[in-house]
Design a protein around this motif. Structure first.
Motif, PDB file in Angstrom:
ATOM      1  N   ILE A  44       0.852  -1.188   0.000  1.00  0.00           N
ATOM      2  CA  ILE A  44       0.000   0.000   0.000  1.00  0.00           C
ATOM      3  C   ILE A  44       0.892   1.244   0.000  1.00  0.00           C
ATOM      4  O   ILE A  44       1.873   1.324   0.733  1.00  0.00           O
ATOM      5  N   VAL A  45       0.530   2.192  -0.832  1.00  0.00           N
ATOM      6  CA  VAL A  45       1.286   3.439  -0.978  1.00  0.00           C
ATOM      7  C   VAL A  45       0.454   4.573  -0.402  1.00  0.00           C
ATOM      8  O   VAL A  45      -0.755   4.667  -0.657  1.00  0.00           O
ATOM      9  N   GLU A  46       1.114   5.439   0.363  1.00  0.00           N
ATOM     10  CA  GLU A  46       0.435   6.629   0.890  1.00  0.00           C
ATOM     11  C   GLU A  46       0.661   7.794  -0.067  1.00  0.00           C
ATOM     12  O   GLU A  46       1.769   7.995  -0.566  1.00  0.00           O
ATOM     13  N   GLU A  47      -0.389   8.543  -0.290  1.00  0.00           N
ATOM     14  CA  GLU A  47      -0.326   9.752  -1.118  1.00  0.00           C
ATOM     15  C   GLU A  47      -0.944  10.900  -0.342  1.00  0.00           C
ATOM     16  O   GLU A  47      -1.644  10.698   0.650  1.00  0.00           O
ATOM     17  N   TRP A  48      -0.721  12.111  -0.826  1.00  0.00           N
ATOM     18  CA  TRP A  48      -1.243  13.338  -0.228  1.00  0.00           C
ATOM     19  C   TRP A  48      -1.836  14.130  -1.381  1.00  0.00           C
ATOM     20  O   TRP A  48      -1.105  14.649  -2.220  1.00  0.00           O
ATOM     21  N   LYS A  49      -3.159  14.151  -1.472  1.00  0.00           N
ATOM     22  CA  LYS A  49      -3.816  14.752  -2.638  1.00  0.00           C
ATOM     23  C   LYS A  49      -4.834  15.804  -2.227  1.00  0.00           C
ATOM     24  O   LYS A  49      -5.218  15.899  -1.072  1.00  0.00           O
ATOM     25  N   TRP A  50      -5.299  16.513  -3.208  1.00  0.00           N
ATOM     26  CA  TRP A  50      -6.400  17.461  -3.069  1.00  0.00           C
ATOM     27  C   TRP A  50      -6.183  18.422  -1.898  1.00  0.00           C
ATOM     28  O   TRP A  50      -7.048  18.589  -1.034  1.00  0.00           O
ATOM     29  N   ARG A  51      -5.011  18.998  -1.863  1.00  0.00           N
ATOM     30  CA  ARG A  51      -4.669  20.003  -0.843  1.00  0.00           C
ATOM     31  C   ARG A  51      -4.782  19.492   0.584  1.00  0.00           C
ATOM     32  O   ARG A  51      -5.327  20.146   1.465  1.00  0.00           O
TER      33      ARG A  51
END
Length: 134
Positions: A44-51
């Protein structure tokens, strides 16, 4: 690793910071569900999206972890297509695609049921990718 090649902070560091900034039950809840999600599958990869929204992905989006004043909301991108035998989904039930779990202060969540939903989302992402390749 705390930085990406372009010099910006990694999504994991940004999520850590969000949890620390909340400094209340929402941070504790987000940290707990994050740990369960990450334990479910090492890929599983963590992302940081949509501000500023934590996102967990594996072959596509599994779910997001939004924090509001009264809830921590786990929104599963393809939740409407997932079996939910434990009835964790309690929000966004009217749509054809997403489903969400709203966690309020003091709410408990079955870690095994959450892991089952995450595994099902991963399997659905894999199946969707395989179908597109055909």
């Amino acid at each position: 690793m705390t930085e990406e090649k372009n010099g910006t902070e990694s999504p994991s560091v940004l999520i850590d910071r969000r949890i620390s900034e909340l400094a209340d039950w929402r941070g504790e809840t987000l940290a707990k569900v994050r740990a369960v999600i990450r334990e479910t599958d090492p890929d599983i990869v963590e992302e940081w999206k949509w501000r500023g929204v934590p996102v967990w992905e594996h072959g596509g989006i599994i779910c997001t972890g939004e924090t509001y004043k009264a809830v921590v909301k786990l929104t599963f991108a393809k939740g409407a297509a997932l079996e939910d035998p434990e009835g964790l989904f309690n929000a966004s039930l009217e749509g054809n695609t997403r489903r969400a779990i709203d966690l309020r202060e003091g709410d408990a969540i079955s870690e095994e049921a959450l892991k089952d939903l995450v595994r099902a989302a991963i399997a659905l992402n894999r199946a969707s990718r395989s179908a597109k390749k055909r």
